[in-house]
Design a protein around this motif. Sequence first.
Motif, PDB file in Angstrom:
ATOM      1  N   ILE A 124      29.508  23.257 -15.041  1.00 22.68           N
ATOM      2  CA  ILE A 124      29.927  23.115 -13.642  1.00 22.68           C
ATOM      3  C   ILE A 124      28.745  22.705 -12.774  1.00 22.68           C
ATOM      4  O   ILE A 124      28.852  21.795 -11.926  1.00 22.68           O
ATOM      5  CB  ILE A 124      30.558  24.429 -13.143  1.00 22.68           C
ATOM      6  CG1 ILE A 124      31.894  24.683 -13.852  1.00 22.68           C
ATOM      7  CG2 ILE A 124      30.764  24.391 -11.624  1.00 22.68           C
ATOM      8  CD1 ILE A 124      32.467  26.071 -13.604  1.00 22.68           C
ATOM      9  N   ALA A 125      27.590  23.333 -12.992  1.00 25.97           N
ATOM     10  CA  ALA A 125      26.403  23.006 -12.195  1.00 25.97           C
ATOM     11  C   ALA A 125      25.925  21.578 -12.454  1.00 25.97           C
ATOM     12  O   ALA A 125      25.482  20.884 -11.522  1.00 25.97           O
ATOM     13  CB  ALA A 125      25.285  24.004 -12.499  1.00 25.97           C
ATOM     14  N   LEU A 126      26.012  21.120 -13.680  1.00 24.97           N
ATOM     15  CA  LEU A 126      25.563  19.757 -14.002  1.00 24.97           C
ATOM     16  C   LEU A 126      26.457  18.707 -13.358  1.00 24.97           C
ATOM     17  O   LEU A 126      25.972  17.663 -12.890  1.00 24.97           O
ATOM     18  CB  LEU A 126      25.505  19.560 -15.512  1.00 24.97           C
ATOM     19  CG  LEU A 126      24.459  20.391 -16.258  1.00 24.97           C
ATOM     20  CD1 LEU A 126      24.470  20.045 -17.747  1.00 24.97           C
ATOM     21  CD2 LEU A 126      23.066  20.185 -15.675  1.00 24.97           C
ATOM     22  N   TRP A 127      27.756  18.947 -13.330  1.00 21.52           N
ATOM     23  CA  TRP A 127      28.654  18.012 -12.642  1.00 21.52           C
ATOM     24  C   TRP A 127      28.347  17.994 -11.148  1.00 21.52           C
ATOM     25  O   TRP A 127      28.411  16.938 -10.499  1.00 21.52           O
ATOM     26  CB  TRP A 127      30.113  18.390 -12.885  1.00 21.52           C
ATOM     27  CG  TRP A 127      30.651  17.886 -14.194  1.00 21.52           C
ATOM     28  CD1 TRP A 127      30.942  18.632 -15.301  1.00 21.52           C
ATOM     29  CD2 TRP A 127      30.971  16.531 -14.521  1.00 21.52           C
ATOM     30  NE1 TRP A 127      31.423  17.816 -16.310  1.00 21.52           N
ATOM     31  CE2 TRP A 127      31.448  16.531 -15.859  1.00 21.52           C
ATOM     32  CE3 TRP A 127      30.903  15.332 -13.833  1.00 21.52           C
ATOM     33  CZ2 TRP A 127      31.855  15.356 -16.504  1.00 21.52           C
ATOM     34  CZ3 TRP A 127      31.303  14.152 -14.471  1.00 21.52           C
ATOM     35  CH2 TRP A 127      31.770  14.176 -15.791  1.00 21.52           C
ATOM     36  N   ASP A 128      28.013  19.149 -10.583  1.00 22.40           N
ATOM     37  CA  ASP A 128      27.642  19.223  -9.174  1.00 22.40           C
ATOM     38  C   ASP A 128      26.412  18.367  -8.914  1.00 22.40           C
ATOM     39  O   ASP A 128      26.361  17.594  -7.936  1.00 22.40           O
ATOM     40  CB  ASP A 128      27.385  20.688  -8.799  1.00 22.40           C
ATOM     41  CG  ASP A 128      27.283  20.926  -7.295  1.00 22.40           C
ATOM     42  OD1 ASP A 128      27.846  20.128  -6.525  1.00 22.40           O
ATOM     43  OD2 ASP A 128      26.668  21.939  -6.909  1.00 22.40           O
ATOM     44  N   ILE A 129      25.416  18.468  -9.791  1.00 24.13           N
ATOM     45  CA  ILE A 129      24.197  17.667  -9.653  1.00 24.13           C
ATOM     46  C   ILE A 129      24.505  16.186  -9.788  1.00 24.13           C
ATOM     47  O   ILE A 129      24.022  15.354  -8.995  1.00 24.13           O
ATOM     48  CB  ILE A 129      23.151  18.094 -10.693  1.00 24.13           C
ATOM     49  CG1 ILE A 129      22.578  19.467 -10.333  1.00 24.13           C
ATOM     50  CG2 ILE A 129      22.023  17.061 -10.793  1.00 24.13           C
ATOM     51  CD1 ILE A 129      21.667  20.051 -11.394  1.00 24.13           C
ATOM     52  N   LEU A 130      25.319  15.816 -10.771  1.00 25.48           N
ATOM     53  CA  LEU A 130      25.617  14.400 -10.983  1.00 25.48           C
ATOM     54  C   LEU A 130      26.293  13.800  -9.752  1.00 25.48           C
ATOM     55  O   LEU A 130      25.945  12.693  -9.307  1.00 25.48           O
ATOM     56  CB  LEU A 130      26.494  14.225 -12.220  1.00 25.48           C
ATOM     57  CG  LEU A 130      26.823  12.772 -12.591  1.00 25.48           C
ATOM     58  CD1 LEU A 130      25.549  11.993 -12.905  1.00 25.48           C
ATOM     59  CD2 LEU A 130      27.777  12.714 -13.776  1.00 25.48           C
ATOM     60  N   GLY A 131      27.260  14.516  -9.210  1.00 25.20           N
ATOM     61  CA  GLY A 131      27.923  14.014  -8.021  1.00 25.20           C
ATOM     62  C   GLY A 131      26.970  13.851  -6.855  1.00 25.20           C
ATOM     63  O   GLY A 131      27.001  12.832  -6.142  1.00 25.20           O
ATOM     64  N   LYS A 132      26.101  14.825  -6.652  1.00 25.26           N
ATOM     65  CA  LYS A 132      25.137  14.751  -5.551  1.00 25.26           C
ATOM     66  C   LYS A 132      24.144  13.612  -5.768  1.00 25.26           C
ATOM     67  O   LYS A 132      23.751  12.931  -4.808  1.00 25.26           O
ATOM     68  CB  LYS A 132      24.410  16.084  -5.421  1.00 25.26           C
ATOM     69  CG  LYS A 132      25.283  17.208  -4.875  1.00 25.26           C
ATOM     70  CD  LYS A 132      24.581  18.553  -4.924  1.00 25.26           C
ATOM     71  CE  LYS A 132      25.470  19.660  -4.336  1.00 25.26           C
ATOM     72  NZ  LYS A 132      24.856  21.006  -4.500  1.00 25.26           N
ATOM     73  N   SER A 133      23.727  13.400  -7.006  1.00 20.04           N
ATOM     74  CA  SER A 133      22.753  12.338  -7.287  1.00 20.04           C
ATOM     75  C   SER A 133      23.330  10.957  -7.024  1.00 20.04           C
ATOM     76  O   SER A 133      22.597  10.021  -6.683  1.00 20.04           O
ATOM     77  CB  SER A 133      22.259  12.437  -8.737  1.00 20.04           C
ATOM     78  OG  SER A 133      23.282  12.054  -9.658  1.00 20.04           O
ATOM     79  N   LEU A 134      24.648  10.814  -7.175  1.00 20.17           N
ATOM     80  CA  LEU A 134      25.316   9.527  -6.968  1.00 20.17           C
ATOM     81  C   LEU A 134      25.992   9.425  -5.609  1.00 20.17           C
ATOM     82  O   LEU A 134      26.567   8.387  -5.262  1.00 20.17           O
ATOM     83  CB  LEU A 134      26.362   9.297  -8.065  1.00 20.17           C
ATOM     84  CG  LEU A 134      25.823   9.237  -9.498  1.00 20.17           C
ATOM     85  CD1 LEU A 134      26.966   9.155 -10.495  1.00 20.17           C
ATOM     86  CD2 LEU A 134      24.869   8.055  -9.667  1.00 20.17           C
ATOM     87  N   GLY A 135      25.941  10.523  -4.833  1.00 24.77           N
ATOM     88  CA  GLY A 135      26.585  10.523  -3.531  1.00 24.77           C
ATOM     89  C   GLY A 135      28.096  10.471  -3.599  1.00 24.77           C
ATOM     90  O   GLY A 135      28.746   9.944  -2.683  1.00 24.77           O
ATOM     91  N   GLN A 136      28.671  11.040  -4.662  1.00 21.93           N
ATOM     92  CA  GLN A 136      30.114  10.965  -4.891  1.00 21.93           C
ATOM     93  C   GLN A 136      30.683  12.346  -5.190  1.00 21.93           C
ATOM     94  O   GLN A 136      30.027  13.166  -5.833  1.00 21.93           O
ATOM     95  CB  GLN A 136      30.441  10.034  -6.074  1.00 21.93           C
ATOM     96  CG  GLN A 136      29.992   8.607  -5.899  1.00 21.93           C
ATOM     97  CD  GLN A 136      30.818   7.872  -4.860  1.00 21.93           C
ATOM     98  OE1 GLN A 136      31.939   8.267  -4.539  1.00 21.93           O
ATOM     99  NE2 GLN A 136      30.255   6.796  -4.310  1.00 21.93           N
TER     100      GLN A 136
END
Length: 389
Positions: A124-136
């Motif tokens: 869950i935390a990694l998906w949160d990071i991925l979304g934030k890194s891509l602005g999505q």
Amino acid sequence: MRIKAVQAWWVRVPIEAARQHRSDFGQVKTFDAAILRIETNDGLVGWGEGKNAAGSAGSYGALVHMLNHEVGPQLIGRDPADIAIIWEMLYNGSRHEMAAREGHAMPQIARRGMSVAAISAVDIALWDILGKSLGQPVWRLIGGRKTDRLPAYASGGWADADGIGEQLRSYIDRGGFRAVKMRVGAMDGAPQVSAGRVRAAREALGPEIDIMVDAHGTYTVADARRFVHMVADQNLAWFEEPVIADDKAGMAEVRASGAVPIAAGESEATRYAFRDLAVAKAADVFQPDPAFCGGISEALRIGTIASAFNLRFAPHLWAGAPCFFAGLHVCAAAPASFIVEYSLGANPMIHDLVEETVEARDGMVAIPEKPGLGFTVSEKFLEAHAQRC
């Protein structure tokens, strides 16, 4: 981008006496969860949640220790975007390189329960990071969203036959819900007591409101079958966890004994358990808990199994904010999803842990628009309720 730091806390929030309820879990006095923070070397932070107790109260010392001292060190220096690779690494343990090379799972012996709860928090935390890194928002990364709002059902319902109608009606008045869930099972004693409460609820709410019932796996097969026959004329939307999750054959027997749809899965971990539910014809609605089943990644796979078997998908979201928001994103993208759980018991782990307002309007919950999972953790609240482990 690399993972720089991993920190988990056992967060325990007291529930004021006036808002406590009693069920088969006893008197619920606290809301507990393992909350995980993963930080990257460029300052991005992702939040996750792991659960090792089906109810809102439980002991999380062992899970938090596992995240901080066993799982966390394996993540330092890794690319947080390698979500699927990290999932398999943690699941397969010391044989993960061989499993990757051979192209099939070779999980560690302790492959379910707490191990997958820890994986869930990380995922869950990694998906949160991925979304934030891509602005999505995460839903855009997992296939898009089919709607900007999803129907929700009000989850609660512990009152006796004299009070259950008023209690459920208060949920409807509060959030405009068109569906409500009440608890049945061992907390009532004999099945006829639960059946009487269901009849009282139906009389109070009328025929237009969907009513779900949840036994938390506390019936025997015989008593669950008796209950199904007693409420056959009450038009229930589903009967949740009629028997212990380990008895899939018994659950299939309950399902075959009447016309009430069976919902199950909050106590199941990984796609393999849900595959077995589907093959056994034991359930009509899959209810994986993102903080226990394997995170967003595994919930998506479970949703695909539901779709492949022409079943429906309604994750268990009686949880903290990271799990709840993860469930919203998964449901937004899952073809088989149709409704989300919205807890009407005291839930400070959703409403107070984050700075955003989480609410249902006209019986609907909005899908988050912000990057990542779409919430901001209140660091002050976290610090106030974190337990030493």
